[in-house]
Design a protein around this motif. Structure first.
Motif, PDB file in Angstrom:
ATOM      1  N   VAL A 114      49.092  42.956  24.594  1.00 24.32           N
ATOM      2  CA  VAL A 114      49.106  44.153  25.444  1.00 24.32           C
ATOM      3  C   VAL A 114      48.055  44.049  26.543  1.00 24.32           C
ATOM      4  N   VAL A 115      46.824  43.697  26.160  1.00 21.58           N
ATOM      5  CA  VAL A 115      45.737  43.604  27.142  1.00 21.58           C
ATOM      6  C   VAL A 115      46.022  42.509  28.152  1.00 21.58           C
ATOM      7  N   SER A 116      46.445  41.344  27.679  1.00 25.58           N
ATOM      8  CA  SER A 116      46.661  40.201  28.565  1.00 25.58           C
ATOM      9  C   SER A 116      47.793  40.443  29.555  1.00 25.58           C
ATOM     10  N   VAL A 117      48.930  40.932  29.060  1.00 25.92           N
ATOM     11  CA  VAL A 117      50.073  41.172  29.949  1.00 25.92           C
ATOM     12  C   VAL A 117      49.740  42.265  30.951  1.00 25.92           C
ATOM     13  N   THR A 118      49.045  43.317  30.524  1.00 27.87           N
ATOM     14  CA  THR A 118      48.682  44.402  31.441  1.00 27.87           C
ATOM     15  C   THR A 118      47.777  43.895  32.552  1.00 27.87           C
ATOM     16  N   VAL A 119      46.727  43.165  32.183  1.00 32.01           N
ATOM     17  CA  VAL A 119      45.792  42.644  33.182  1.00 32.01           C
ATOM     18  C   VAL A 119      46.493  41.653  34.117  1.00 32.01           C
ATOM     19  N   THR A 120      47.340  40.822  33.560  1.00 33.18           N
ATOM     20  CA  THR A 120      48.034  39.815  34.363  1.00 33.18           C
ATOM     21  C   THR A 120      48.963  40.454  35.381  1.00 33.18           C
ATOM     22  N   LEU A 121      49.735  41.448  34.954  1.00 31.34           N
ATOM     23  CA  LEU A 121      50.668  42.103  35.869  1.00 31.34           C
ATOM     24  C   LEU A 121      49.934  42.859  36.969  1.00 31.34           C
ATOM     25  N   LEU A 122      48.832  43.520  36.617  1.00 33.06           N
ATOM     26  CA  LEU A 122      48.066  44.259  37.617  1.00 33.06           C
ATOM     27  C   LEU A 122      47.409  43.315  38.620  1.00 33.06           C
ATOM     28  N   ALA A 123      46.915  42.163  38.153  1.00 30.10           N
ATOM     29  CA  ALA A 123      46.278  41.210  39.057  1.00 30.10           C
ATOM     30  C   ALA A 123      47.298  40.505  39.935  1.00 30.10           C
ATOM     31  N   ALA A 124      48.493  40.275  39.405  1.00 27.53           N
ATOM     32  CA  ALA A 124      49.504  39.534  40.160  1.00 27.53           C
ATOM     33  C   ALA A 124      50.103  40.360  41.298  1.00 27.53           C
ATOM     34  N   TYR A 125      50.122  41.683  41.146  1.00 30.29           N
ATOM     35  CA  TYR A 125      50.777  42.510  42.170  1.00 30.29           C
ATOM     36  C   TYR A 125      50.107  42.407  43.535  1.00 30.29           C
ATOM     37  N   PRO A 126      48.784  42.639  43.662  1.00 29.87           N
ATOM     38  CA  PRO A 126      48.179  42.493  45.005  1.00 29.87           C
ATOM     39  C   PRO A 126      48.255  41.061  45.524  1.00 29.87           C
ATOM     40  N   MET A 127      48.212  40.075  44.602  1.00 30.59           N
ATOM     41  CA  MET A 127      48.298  38.682  45.043  1.00 30.59           C
ATOM     42  C   MET A 127      49.685  38.327  45.562  1.00 30.59           C
ATOM     43  N   SER A 128      50.678  39.144  45.238  1.00 34.17           N
ATOM     44  CA  SER A 128      52.032  38.889  45.733  1.00 34.17           C
ATOM     45  C   SER A 128      52.307  39.541  47.082  1.00 34.17           C
ATOM     46  N   ARG A 129      51.406  40.424  47.512  1.00 36.38           N
ATOM     47  CA  ARG A 129      51.592  41.141  48.764  1.00 36.38           C
ATOM     48  C   ARG A 129      51.052  40.315  49.931  1.00 36.38           C
ATOM     49  N   SER A 130      51.866  40.128  50.936  1.00 40.76           N
ATOM     50  CA  SER A 130      51.452  39.341  52.101  1.00 40.76           C
ATOM     51  C   SER A 130      50.414  40.082  52.945  1.00 40.76           C
ATOM     52  N   ASP A 131      50.349  41.409  52.816  1.00 43.55           N
ATOM     53  CA  ASP A 131      49.407  42.187  53.617  1.00 43.55           C
ATOM     54  C   ASP A 131      48.094  42.447  52.877  1.00 43.55           C
ATOM     55  N   PHE A 132      47.883  41.792  51.747  1.00 39.84           N
ATOM     56  CA  PHE A 132      46.646  41.985  50.984  1.00 39.84           C
ATOM     57  C   PHE A 132      45.509  41.187  51.624  1.00 39.84           C
ATOM     58  N   LYS A 133      44.492  41.880  52.118  1.00 38.57           N
ATOM     59  CA  LYS A 133      43.365  41.226  52.762  1.00 38.57           C
ATOM     60  C   LYS A 133      42.471  40.565  51.708  1.00 38.57           C
TER      61      LYS A 133
END
Length: 299
Positions: free
Chosen positions: A92-111
């Motif tokens: 639970v902890v690992s998947v939650t942290v991974t999904l939250l971290a991956a979202y901004p890294m997938s955005r092209s407009d993330f500074k």
């Protein structure tokens, strides 16, 4: 019939390649099934017969003593309970942290995306080592607690890259439609994005659950209380140290008897410890193919 017709339509070179692939795949399956069958049969055999004659189908030489002793030993069940708790919480902890971290890294407009990407990649190749990590856990007061086992490996950069790539494969029109409807980032992530990411979530959950279930090193380093040790440490004492739990050998005092009982118990404990994974995998199989191929959608 369909396979035969497909082979007939192939050229000689393609046919040879397919046949070679089938042979290699068959050998790979045999290499997996044969040890599994050996362990299952050996778990029911008398240890002396197994050592002297090997596998036999003389059922008079079979016994359920190993399973009876495993099932009646309290330490096995304590370890089993701890392993389930650690694996579920870690997943639970690992998947939650991974999904939250991956979202901004997938955005092209993330500074700052490039900077954080470099930081993440560095951690894949370099680490602080065992002693600094132990000192950190000690200073945080986490030694001899389950969080010392769960937190250090909760974030996996490789899993983050898999999730990020899966996010990038989702059409941008979905995000544009959410913007038109007035959805903010939190609403889009939890109510729109995550429901369409079920395959990759299932794959990440399966990977992390299996990784924690099979892990024993961190627990061996950080956990001192036997009541907090997972099943893997109990198995280690049986498989490697050749030391069954004291409750299993109350009526066997000699060294030879201890060794024979350890030989008998190790196969039964392997079977029992593998059952949760065997039961769990079929429920994730339908998501596994699409989730595991996420990395091939985009680089």
């Amino acid at each position: 019939m369909k396979k035969k017709s497909m082979l007939r339509r192939c050229s000689g070179q393609d046919r040879a390649l397919l046949i070679t692939g089938y042979i290699l795949l068959g050998l790979f399956v045999v290499a997996i099934i044969v040890p599994m069958l050996y362990i299952v049969i050996a778990s029911f055999m008398d240890p002396i017969t197994l050592q002297n004659k090997g596998i036999t189908f003389d059922f008079s030489k079979w016994t359920t003593t190993a399973y009876e002793r495993v099932m009646t030993n309290s330490q096995i069940w304590i370890g089993f309970k701890n392993a389930v708790i650690y694996s579920v919480l870690f997943t639970v902890v690992s998947v939650t942290v991974t999904l939250l971290a991956a979202y901004p890294m997938s955005r092209s407009d993330f500074k700052g995306k490039g900077f954080f990407n470099i930081i993440f990649i560095i951690t894949m190749f370099f680490g602080g080592g065992l002693i600094p990590t132990y000192l950190v856990m000690s200073n945080l007061g986490l030694v001899d607690s389950m969080w010392a086992v769960i937190l250090p490996g909760a974030f996996s950069v490789w899993n983050m890259i898999i999730a990020r790539t899966y996010y990038q494969g989702i059409p941008n029109e979905l995000r544009e439609a959410a913007d038109v409807d007035g959805a903010n980032e939190i609403t889009f992530f939890f109510k729109i994005l995550l429901p369409v990411c079920t395959p990759v979530i299932a794959v990440l959950a399966l990977w992390q659950f299996v990784a924690m279930w099979n892990s024993y090193f961190d627990a061996m380093i950080y956990l001192n209380d036997s009541a907090k040790q997972p099943l893997q440490l109990v198995l280690r004492s049986i498989l490697i140290q050749n030391q069954p739990e004291s409750g299993m050998i109350s009526d066997m005092q000699s060294t030879a008897a201890r060794a024979q009982l350890a030989e008998l118990l190790k196969y039964a404990t392997i079977i029992i410890s593998s059952l949760p994974l065997l039961v769990m995998y079929p429920f994730f199989q339908k998501y596994f193919d699409s989730g595991i191929m996420a990395g091939s959608v985009k680089g």
